[in-house]
Structure formats: C-alpha cells, structure tokens
Design a protein around this motif. Structure first.
Motif, PDB file in Angstrom:
ATOM      1  N   ARG A  36       2.599  -7.716   2.457  1.00 47.59           N
ATOM      2  CA  ARG A  36       3.153  -7.403   3.775  1.00 47.59           C
ATOM      3  C   ARG A  36       2.263  -6.465   4.588  1.00 47.59           C
ATOM      4  O   ARG A  36       2.509  -6.234   5.746  1.00 47.59           O
ATOM      5  CB  ARG A  36       4.539  -6.779   3.603  1.00 47.59           C
ATOM      6  CG  ARG A  36       5.551  -7.774   3.079  1.00 47.59           C
ATOM      7  CD  ARG A  36       6.880  -7.105   2.787  1.00 47.59           C
ATOM      8  NE  ARG A  36       7.903  -8.045   2.422  1.00 47.59           N
ATOM      9  CZ  ARG A  36       8.063  -8.562   1.207  1.00 47.59           C
ATOM     10  NH1 ARG A  36       7.240  -8.212   0.247  1.00 47.59           N
ATOM     11  NH2 ARG A  36       9.023  -9.413   0.961  1.00 47.59           N
ATOM     12  N   ILE A  37       1.241  -5.917   3.928  1.00 48.01           N
ATOM     13  CA  ILE A  37       0.309  -5.033   4.625  1.00 48.01           C
ATOM     14  C   ILE A  37      -1.122  -5.437   4.310  1.00 48.01           C
ATOM     15  O   ILE A  37      -1.384  -6.115   3.329  1.00 48.01           O
ATOM     16  CB  ILE A  37       0.516  -3.542   4.244  1.00 48.01           C
ATOM     17  CG1 ILE A  37       0.268  -3.342   2.745  1.00 48.01           C
ATOM     18  CG2 ILE A  37       1.892  -3.059   4.655  1.00 48.01           C
ATOM     19  CD1 ILE A  37       0.208  -1.899   2.328  1.00 48.01           C
ATOM     20  N   ASP A  49      -2.417  -1.995   8.229  1.00 51.68           N
ATOM     21  CA  ASP A  49      -1.818  -2.850   9.257  1.00 51.68           C
ATOM     22  C   ASP A  49      -0.738  -3.721   8.631  1.00 51.68           C
ATOM     23  O   ASP A  49      -0.843  -4.119   7.472  1.00 51.68           O
ATOM     24  CB  ASP A  49      -2.876  -3.765   9.892  1.00 51.68           C
ATOM     25  CG  ASP A  49      -3.889  -2.990  10.716  1.00 51.68           C
ATOM     26  OD1 ASP A  49      -3.465  -2.221  11.595  1.00 51.68           O
ATOM     27  OD2 ASP A  49      -5.097  -3.162  10.472  1.00 51.68           O
ATOM     28  N   ILE A  50       0.261  -4.045   9.413  1.00 53.59           N
ATOM     29  CA  ILE A  50       1.280  -4.989   8.982  1.00 53.59           C
ATOM     30  C   ILE A  50       0.661  -6.376   9.043  1.00 53.59           C
ATOM     31  O   ILE A  50       0.042  -6.756  10.035  1.00 53.59           O
ATOM     32  CB  ILE A  50       2.529  -4.931   9.901  1.00 53.59           C
ATOM     33  CG1 ILE A  50       3.080  -3.509   9.987  1.00 53.59           C
ATOM     34  CG2 ILE A  50       3.588  -5.910   9.437  1.00 53.59           C
ATOM     35  CD1 ILE A  50       3.514  -2.919   8.669  1.00 53.59           C
ATOM     36  N   ALA A  54       3.815 -11.343   7.908  1.00 58.51           N
ATOM     37  CA  ALA A  54       4.845 -10.652   7.126  1.00 58.51           C
ATOM     38  C   ALA A  54       6.227 -11.036   7.644  1.00 58.51           C
ATOM     39  O   ALA A  54       6.478 -10.993   8.845  1.00 58.51           O
ATOM     40  CB  ALA A  54       4.660  -9.145   7.210  1.00 58.51           C
ATOM     41  N   ARG A  57       9.063  -7.044   9.648  1.00 56.62           N
ATOM     42  CA  ARG A  57       8.147  -6.175  10.379  1.00 56.62           C
ATOM     43  C   ARG A  57       8.899  -4.941  10.864  1.00 56.62           C
ATOM     44  O   ARG A  57      10.099  -4.990  11.091  1.00 56.62           O
ATOM     45  CB  ARG A  57       7.559  -6.933  11.568  1.00 56.62           C
ATOM     46  CG  ARG A  57       6.833  -8.204  11.128  1.00 56.62           C
ATOM     47  CD  ARG A  57       6.202  -8.937  12.278  1.00 56.62           C
ATOM     48  NE  ARG A  57       5.235  -8.145  13.002  1.00 56.62           N
ATOM     49  CZ  ARG A  57       3.989  -7.924  12.603  1.00 56.62           C
ATOM     50  NH1 ARG A  57       3.560  -8.408  11.481  1.00 56.62           N
ATOM     51  NH2 ARG A  57       3.168  -7.214  13.326  1.00 56.62           N
TER      52      ARG A  57
END
Length: 71
Positions: A36-37, A49-50, A54, A57
């Motif tokens: 997710r990152i 950062d995302i 993902a 959020r």
C-alpha cells in the motif's frame, strides 16, 4: 528451547510474515497483502508515498463532503 512453529516463524522474512498475517484472517484474499506504500530514498531523505493502486487511501472517503471554507 524453541518449538517447531517458532523456528519456522523465525526463518520467515519480514515480507513473508506480513503476507502471512494479512492473509490468515477468514475471507482474506491475496489482494489484502498487496503493498500500500512505496518507499524510496533521495539524497539521504526517505520518501513514503501511497501506492497509486492502493485500495485504501488516506483522507475522506468517496461521497464525504468537505467544507472548503473552514480555516
């Protein structure tokens, strides 16, 4: 003295442990363990950062009204 289960867990990498934990719940899928990152380093600085894909959020969810006039 360690148990066989403990030895197996110690031999797993951090990524394998993360995957195992996120997919062990009932109704869990492989998508639950997706990253997710994104972490990168630039000139000694770490940037987190995302991930663009993902599923979850940060911030208000869809359909949530935001009061843009508040200070």
């Amino acid at each position: 003295m360690s148990t066989p289960d403990r030895d197996a867990a110690d031999e797993m990498t951090s990524e394998e442990k993360r995957h195992d934990q996120l997919t062990s719940a009932p109704d869990a899928t492989e998508a639950d363990a997706a990253p997710r990152i994104e972490v990168s380093e630039h000139d000694g600085n770490t940037r987190i950062d995302i991930a663009p894909d993902a599923p979850v959020r940060p911030g208000p969810g869809p359909g949530v009204e935001i009061d843009e006039e508040s200070d």
